[in-house]
Design a protein around this motif. Sequence first.
Motif, PDB file in Angstrom:
ATOM      1  N   ASP A 199      38.389  40.776  84.535  1.00  0.00           N
ATOM      2  CA  ASP A 199      39.439  40.218  85.380  1.00  0.00           C
ATOM      3  C   ASP A 199      40.257  39.210  84.570  1.00  0.00           C
ATOM      4  O   ASP A 199      39.786  38.129  84.223  1.00  0.00           O
ATOM      5  N   SER A 201      42.589  37.288  85.414  1.00  0.00           N
ATOM      6  CA  SER A 201      42.851  36.022  86.094  1.00  0.00           C
ATOM      7  C   SER A 201      41.722  35.009  85.889  1.00  0.00           C
ATOM      8  O   SER A 201      41.917  33.812  86.096  1.00  0.00           O
ATOM      9  N   LEU A 202      40.543  35.495  85.488  1.00  0.00           N
ATOM     10  CA  LEU A 202      39.406  34.607  85.271  1.00  0.00           C
ATOM     11  C   LEU A 202      39.222  34.221  83.813  1.00  0.00           C
ATOM     12  O   LEU A 202      38.437  33.330  83.504  1.00  0.00           O
ATOM     13  N   ARG A 203      39.930  34.885  82.935  1.00  0.00           N
ATOM     14  CA  ARG A 203      39.758  34.606  81.508  1.00  0.00           C
ATOM     15  C   ARG A 203      40.411  33.270  81.145  1.00  0.00           C
ATOM     16  O   ARG A 203      41.457  32.911  81.679  1.00  0.00           O
TER      17      ARG A 203
END
Length: 409
Positions: A199, A201-203
Motif C-alpha cells: 500500500d 499510502s502507508l509507505r
Amino acid sequence: MSKLRFVNCLLISTAICFFLPSIAARGGHSDYIYPGDGNSSFHVTARNLFAQEETRPSLELTRGYMTNDDLEKAMKDFTKRCSKISRLYSIGKSVNGFPLWVIEISDRPGEIEAEPAFKYIGNVHGDEPVGRELLLRLANWICDNYNKDPLAQMIVENVHLHIMPSLNPDGFSIRKRNNANNVDLNRDFPDQFFSFNEDLSLRQPETMAVMTWLRDIRFTASATLHGGALVANFPWDGTEDKRKYYYACPDDETFRFLARIYSKSHRNMSLSKEFEEGITNGASWYPIYGGMQDWNYIHGGCFELTLEISDNKWPRASELPTIWDYNRKSMLNLVASLVKTGVHGRIFSLDQGKPLPGLVVVKGINYTVKAHQRYADYHRLLAPGQKYEGLMFFPHIQLKIRVIMFVSV
C-alpha cells in the motif's frame, strides 16, 4: 533493419589491501528476533518487521557527532569548495521535513553520461550514525586527492558517485533506530515474498524518496552503511519459507566477489571469526523482509551490499578517525569495481550511428540488465576469471544477438 556495432570494454578487477595497526573487534550482534524454527506460524501484521528497539544512547555519547544542521552545512560547504567536481541536491524530505541531501561527485556532475553510477547511503537506522560521518569524510578525501591520487581521479572521471550521508535524520535526532513514524526504513520496501507493505499510502516518505530516486537515476551498484557488526552482507536477505539458511540470488557469485572486495580491503573485516572471509548471505545470517538491498537488485537493476562497518553502533566520536582509516580503502575500492570489472559497452547502429537501447542477459544467470535509453550504454557486473555467453535483445526491432564475454583476473 539497422546493422549493429558493439563497443565492449572488458576490464580487470582487483581489491587493494592496506595495513594499519590492529583494532579489536567487539563482535556486534544483530537486533533481529527470529520468529521461529520454520515450523511455527508466521503472520505479518506490522510494517516494523523483526526490528527490536534498543535503548537510546546517552547524550554524552553523541558528543562529537555532527547534528543534522551541522551535516547540512558541511555538505553545502563541501559543494562550494569542490564545485568543479560536485553538486548538492535533495531527493525529498523526511517525515519531519528535513531534506534528504545527496552529494554527487563526477567530472561532469548533474549530466547524463555513458558511465556507471554508484550510491552510498548512511544512517538508514537513526541509532547507527557512523556511516554519515564516514561518507562526508569520503567526499572530502576524494576532493582533496582528486589531482594527486590515481584512484580518486579514476572514480571522478569514470563514475558518477552519489553520497547520501543520512536517510533517517529524524531517527538520528532522537537517537532511535526508526524514523519519526516509528517505522524501520529497512523493512519498508516492497518484498519479493510477502505483500505486507504494498500500500503506497502507508509507505514512508524516506522510502518513497529512494524509490523515486532509482527511477530517475540508473545506478549500477550501491551500498548502505550500518553498524552493530563487522561484515559485508549480500542478497538474498529473506527466504520463501521464512527459515534461516543460505539463499542465493541469481548473481550470487558476483555479489560474493563484490563483498570480498570490501572485506579484504578492510583492516580486519576479513579476519572475522564469525563470518568466513568477513562476508555473509543475508538470509544465512538472519532473514529480513522489506529490505532495501533486495529491492534495489530486483526493481532498480542495482547491485547493493549492506555493509556493517562498526561492531559498536554508536562508538565514541574519538574512534571515528580510526574507523575511517579502516574503511577508507574498502569504500574507494568498491566504487572503483564498477569500472575495474565486468562488461561495459554501448550499442550503435552502423548505418545511422544512433544508440540502440536493448537488454543484456548472461546465459545461466536469471537477471536482465537494461542498456540506457539515451546512450545505449550497459554495465554488467560479473565475477572475474570466467568466460560468459551473453545475449542482447532488441525488442523494438525483434532482434537477438549472441555475444561471448571474457572477464579475466
